[in-house]
Design a protein around this motif. Structure first.
Motif, PDB file in Angstrom:
ATOM      1  N   MET A 177       0.830  -1.205   0.000  1.00 43.52           N
ATOM      2  CA  MET A 177       0.000   0.000   0.000  1.00 43.52           C
ATOM      3  C   MET A 177       0.866   1.257   0.000  1.00 43.52           C
ATOM      4  SD  MET A 177      -3.366  -0.736   0.122  1.00 43.52           S
ATOM      5  CE  MET A 177      -4.179   0.594   1.007  1.00 43.52           C
ATOM      6  N   LEU A 178       1.901   1.256   0.833  1.00 43.82           N
ATOM      7  CA  LEU A 178       2.791   2.416   0.910  1.00 43.82           C
ATOM      8  C   LEU A 178       3.503   2.647  -0.419  1.00 43.82           C
ATOM      9  CD1 LEU A 178       4.176   4.622   2.634  1.00 43.82           C
ATOM     10  CD2 LEU A 178       5.907   2.896   3.241  1.00 43.82           C
ATOM     11  N   GLU A 179       4.026   1.577  -1.001  1.00 43.62           N
ATOM     12  CA  GLU A 179       4.764   1.712  -2.258  1.00 43.62           C
ATOM     13  C   GLU A 179       3.873   2.230  -3.382  1.00 43.62           C
ATOM     14  OE1 GLU A 179       6.482  -2.098  -2.969  1.00 43.62           O
ATOM     15  OE2 GLU A 179       8.156  -1.785  -1.573  1.00 43.62           O
ATOM     16  N   GLN A 180       2.619   1.759  -3.433  1.00 49.65           N
ATOM     17  CA  GLN A 180       1.743   2.209  -4.513  1.00 49.65           C
ATOM     18  C   GLN A 180       1.314   3.656  -4.311  1.00 49.65           C
ATOM     19  OE1 GLN A 180       1.616   0.499  -7.073  1.00 49.65           O
ATOM     20  NE2 GLN A 180       0.025   1.454  -8.316  1.00 49.65           N
ATOM     21  N   HIS A 181       1.102   4.056  -3.065  1.00 49.55           N
ATOM     22  CA  HIS A 181       0.849   5.473  -2.788  1.00 49.55           C
ATOM     23  C   HIS A 181       2.009   6.326  -3.311  1.00 49.55           C
ATOM     24  CE1 HIS A 181      -2.473   4.571   0.042  1.00 49.55           C
ATOM     25  NE2 HIS A 181      -2.744   5.864  -0.021  1.00 49.55           N
ATOM     26  N   ASN A 182       3.212   5.932  -2.936  1.00 45.41           N
ATOM     27  CA  ASN A 182       4.377   6.748  -3.287  1.00 45.41           C
ATOM     28  C   ASN A 182       4.696   6.705  -4.774  1.00 45.41           C
ATOM     29  OD1 ASN A 182       4.690   7.694  -0.696  1.00 45.41           O
ATOM     30  ND2 ASN A 182       6.094   6.049  -0.090  1.00 45.41           N
ATOM     31  N   HIS A 183       4.293   5.634  -5.431  1.00 49.71           N
ATOM     32  CA  HIS A 183       4.433   5.576  -6.891  1.00 49.71           C
ATOM     33  C   HIS A 183       3.601   6.680  -7.541  1.00 49.71           C
ATOM     34  CE1 HIS A 183       4.262   4.094 -11.017  1.00 49.71           C
ATOM     35  NE2 HIS A 183       2.942   4.084 -10.926  1.00 49.71           N
ATOM     36  N   HIS A 184       2.344   6.792  -7.129  1.00 46.87           N
ATOM     37  CA  HIS A 184       1.474   7.816  -7.706  1.00 46.87           C
ATOM     38  C   HIS A 184       1.905   9.217  -7.272  1.00 46.87           C
ATOM     39  CE1 HIS A 184      -1.187   5.033  -9.617  1.00 46.87           C
ATOM     40  NE2 HIS A 184      -1.574   4.465  -8.484  1.00 46.87           N
ATOM     41  N   ARG A 185       2.329   9.347  -6.030  1.00 47.76           N
ATOM     42  CA  ARG A 185       2.735  10.662  -5.531  1.00 47.76           C
ATOM     43  C   ARG A 185       3.964  11.177  -6.291  1.00 47.76           C
ATOM     44  NH1 ARG A 185       0.651  12.297  -0.666  1.00 47.76           N
ATOM     45  NH2 ARG A 185       2.585  13.340  -0.038  1.00 47.76           N
ATOM     46  N   LYS A 186       4.888  10.306  -6.567  1.00 49.64           N
ATOM     47  CA  LYS A 186       6.081  10.704  -7.314  1.00 49.64           C
ATOM     48  C   LYS A 186       5.708  11.249  -8.688  1.00 49.64           C
ATOM     49  CE  LYS A 186      10.498   8.927  -9.038  1.00 49.64           C
ATOM     50  NZ  LYS A 186      11.386   7.726  -9.135  1.00 49.64           N
ATOM     51  N   GLN A 270      -6.647  12.848  -2.277  1.00 54.82           N
ATOM     52  CA  GLN A 270      -6.010  12.546  -0.995  1.00 54.82           C
ATOM     53  C   GLN A 270      -4.748  11.708  -1.185  1.00 54.82           C
ATOM     54  OE1 GLN A 270      -6.472  13.075   2.848  1.00 54.82           O
ATOM     55  NE2 GLN A 270      -4.474  12.690   1.947  1.00 54.82           N
ATOM     56  N   VAL A 271      -4.792  10.756  -2.089  1.00 51.95           N
ATOM     57  CA  VAL A 271      -3.627   9.899  -2.313  1.00 51.95           C
ATOM     58  C   VAL A 271      -2.394  10.722  -2.672  1.00 51.95           C
ATOM     59  CG1 VAL A 271      -2.644   8.185  -3.907  1.00 51.95           C
ATOM     60  CG2 VAL A 271      -4.897   7.798  -2.895  1.00 51.95           C
ATOM     61  N   ILE A 272      -2.560  11.759  -3.503  1.00 54.65           N
ATOM     62  CA  ILE A 272      -1.390  12.517  -3.970  1.00 54.65           C
ATOM     63  C   ILE A 272      -1.261  13.881  -3.283  1.00 54.65           C
ATOM     64  CG2 ILE A 272      -1.477  11.359  -6.212  1.00 54.65           C
ATOM     65  CD1 ILE A 272      -2.593  14.052  -7.345  1.00 54.65           C
ATOM     66  N   TRP A 273      -2.047  14.132  -2.228  1.00 55.59           N
ATOM     67  CA  TRP A 273      -2.015  15.434  -1.546  1.00 55.59           C
ATOM     68  C   TRP A 273      -0.604  15.720  -1.049  1.00 55.59           C
ATOM     69  CZ3 TRP A 273      -6.027  18.790  -1.536  1.00 55.59           C
ATOM     70  CH2 TRP A 273      -5.940  19.905  -0.703  1.00 55.59           C
ATOM     71  N   LYS A 274      -0.031  16.793  -1.531  1.00 56.82           N
ATOM     72  CA  LYS A 274       1.392  17.067  -1.320  1.00 56.82           C
ATOM     73  C   LYS A 274       1.751  17.250   0.145  1.00 56.82           C
ATOM     74  CE  LYS A 274       5.141  19.946  -3.121  1.00 56.82           C
ATOM     75  NZ  LYS A 274       5.493  21.054  -4.057  1.00 56.82           N
ATOM     76  N   GLU A 275       0.902  17.896   0.919  1.00 61.50           N
ATOM     77  CA  GLU A 275       1.236  18.210   2.306  1.00 61.50           C
ATOM     78  C   GLU A 275       1.055  17.030   3.254  1.00 61.50           C
ATOM     79  OE1 GLU A 275      -1.116  21.622   3.226  1.00 61.50           O
ATOM     80  OE2 GLU A 275       0.206  23.023   2.160  1.00 61.50           O
ATOM     81  N   SER A 276       0.357  15.975   2.827  1.00 64.89           N
ATOM     82  CA  SER A 276       0.233  14.788   3.678  1.00 64.89           C
ATOM     83  C   SER A 276       1.604  14.132   3.812  1.00 64.89           C
ATOM     84  CB  SER A 276      -0.768  13.796   3.078  1.00 64.89           C
ATOM     85  OG  SER A 276      -2.078  14.327   3.100  1.00 64.89           O
ATOM     86  N   GLN A 277       1.937  13.703   5.025  1.00 61.99           N
ATOM     87  CA  GLN A 277       3.266  13.157   5.290  1.00 61.99           C
ATOM     88  C   GLN A 277       3.248  11.742   5.857  1.00 61.99           C
ATOM     89  OE1 GLN A 277       5.258  15.916   7.903  1.00 61.99           O
ATOM     90  NE2 GLN A 277       4.805  17.685   6.597  1.00 61.99           N
ATOM     91  N   ARG A 278       2.238  11.438   6.672  1.00 62.18           N
ATOM     92  CA  ARG A 278       2.196  10.155   7.372  1.00 62.18           C
ATOM     93  C   ARG A 278       0.967   9.358   6.943  1.00 62.18           C
ATOM     94  NH1 ARG A 278       3.930  14.041  10.498  1.00 62.18           N
ATOM     95  NH2 ARG A 278       1.839  14.589  11.225  1.00 62.18           N
ATOM     96  N   LEU A 279       1.143   8.052   6.883  1.00 61.80           N
ATOM     97  CA  LEU A 279       0.086   7.150   6.412  1.00 61.80           C
ATOM     98  C   LEU A 279      -0.183   6.076   7.453  1.00 61.80           C
ATOM     99  CD1 LEU A 279      -1.726   6.056   4.040  1.00 61.80           C
ATOM    100  CD2 LEU A 279       0.283   4.741   3.308  1.00 61.80           C
ATOM    101  N   GLY A 280      -1.454   5.858   7.742  1.00 60.85           N
ATOM    102  CA  GLY A 280      -1.870   4.762   8.611  1.00 60.85           C
ATOM    103  C   GLY A 280      -2.707   3.779   7.821  1.00 60.85           C
ATOM    104  N   LEU A 281      -2.546   2.486   8.078  1.00 53.72           N
ATOM    105  CA  LEU A 281      -3.231   1.464   7.288  1.00 53.72           C
ATOM    106  C   LEU A 281      -3.807   0.372   8.176  1.00 53.72           C
ATOM    107  CD1 LEU A 281      -0.498   1.078   4.534  1.00 53.72           C
ATOM    108  CD2 LEU A 281      -2.746   2.135   4.208  1.00 53.72           C
ATOM    109  N   GLY A 282      -4.991  -0.102   7.805  1.00 54.22           N
ATOM    110  CA  GLY A 282      -5.604  -1.219   8.509  1.00 54.22           C
ATOM    111  C   GLY A 282      -6.521  -1.993   7.587  1.00 54.22           C
ATOM    112  N   LYS A 283      -6.704  -3.266   7.861  1.00 48.85           N
ATOM    113  CA  LYS A 283      -7.649  -4.083   7.100  1.00 48.85           C
ATOM    114  C   LYS A 283      -8.261  -5.108   8.041  1.00 48.85           C
ATOM    115  CE  LYS A 283      -4.456  -7.697   5.498  1.00 48.85           C
ATOM    116  NZ  LYS A 283      -4.040  -8.535   4.355  1.00 48.85           N
TER     117      LYS A 283
END
Length: 337
Positions: A177-186, A270-283
């Motif tokens: 999840m983290l890697e795919q977020h950062n892929h799109h953010r980049k 939200q996924v690519i929001w530049k000012e967001s810095q920290r990510l929390g995940l749960g399933k």
């Protein structure tokens, strides 16, 4: 035919299935009385019509969703169809299948036969009124051939090709999840997120609450963090991080980049929001094992009015073109919020 003959036939079909599945490291199936009845009803219907066709959606008004393999044998000798006639024919489709790709009409029986997540098997056969044609029906639960899942976790290669090792392409949930977020953010000029334990604890708690209630998706009352939610009716499917994040990101396909402040909140922004810095995940999985709930929290939160121009930047590589996650509507369904 005598019940004992049909029991012997079903047991032989099961044995052949499990022999072939063992070649791929797929766990064994078990016979289900419920599925046997279900399979028999359709086998008799096919024999009455004397033609081979899969159940239609209209034939599933009871809400049951099973995988299904069919086989037909015509013969003038009136000899009953044998278990190996059907199962061998299905498995031999392996010679037409390219591992790691979606099945076709010519290979779908094979992929269902070895599908790792299927656990229960229903077996039945019936003959036409003239006694010349036999129909074999097998049903599988959970169903196989789920679009988007044709990798070696679900359709594994023969162990003879992998050195005896069961190949798995499962990705760690949080890492994926983290890697795919950062892929799109980049791609949008946003800095990478970092995984936060405290946020993940909150995300996990909310995912578990949603799963316990199983009443659909809803944000926490008074939520102050950024939040993306995902629900998957799984039928034996696992969560694939890439598909979750991509389904959120896909909402950017309707985002107005020419006048960014006129957009409303979305999971994509939200996924690519530049000012967001920290990510929390749960399933979390519901008690009946049928539905996954995924929760992501972001800090600082995105989708803040008046801040879209500074935080939702145009894609730097190419124009926004995102394909929807490919899933079979008959096997898995998802909701996002």
């Amino acid at each position: 035919m005598a019940p004992s003959s049909e029991k012997t036939f079903a047991n032989e079909v099961l044995r052949l299935h499990n022999d072939y599945r063992a070649r791929h490291g797929s766990p064994p199936l078990s016979l289900s009385k419920e599925l046997n009845v279900y399979s028999l009803a359709w086998a008799r219907q096919l024999a009455e019509w004397n033609r081979m066709v899969h159940r239609s959606d209209e034939g599933r008004k009871d809400g049951k969703e099973y995988g299904e393999n069919l086989f037909m044998r015509k013969s003038t000798d009136r000899v009953p169809v044998k278990a190996n006639n059907a199962v061998d024919a299905w498995y031999n489709e392996i010679h037409l299948y390219t591992f790691g790709t979606k099945c076709s009409e010519e290979t779908g029986h094979f992929t269902q036969l070895v599908w790792t997540k299927s656990r229960r098997l229903g077996v039945a056969r019936a003959k036409s009124k003239d006694g010349l044609t036999w129909y074999v029906v097998c049903n599988y639960d959970p169903p196989g051939n789920v679009s988007g899942y044709f990798n070696e976790t679900y359709v594994p290669r023969p162990l003879s090709q992998t050195g005896g090792k069961v190949v798995s392409r499962k990705v760690d949930f949080k890492r994926g999840m983290l890697e795919q977020h950062n892929h799109h953010r980049k791609n949008h000029g946003a800095p990478p997120l970092i995984l936060d334990k405290a946020l993940s604890k909150q995300s996990q708690e909310w995912a578990e609450k949603l799963a316990k209630e199983d009443q659909g998706l809803r944000h926490r009352p008074g939520e102050k963090l950024g939040s993306c939610l995902y629900q998957l009716k799984n039928h034996g499917c696992d969560i694939i991080p890439k598909e979750v994040v991509d389904s959120w990101y896909e909402q950017l396909s309707t985002f107005n980049f020419r006048n960014r402040e006129r957009n409303g909140p979305s999971t994509g922004s939200q996924v690519i929001w530049k000012e967001s810095q920290r990510l929390g995940l749960g399933k979390a999985l519901t008690k009946d094992g049928k539905t996954w709930y995924v929760v992501a929290h972001y800090d600082p939160p995105g989708n803040v009015n008046g801040r879209f121009s500074a935080n939702v930047l145009p894609r730097q590589i190419s124009s926004i073109t995102v394909a929807s996650p490919s899933r079979s509507s008959k096997s898995c369904s998802c909701l996002i919020l």
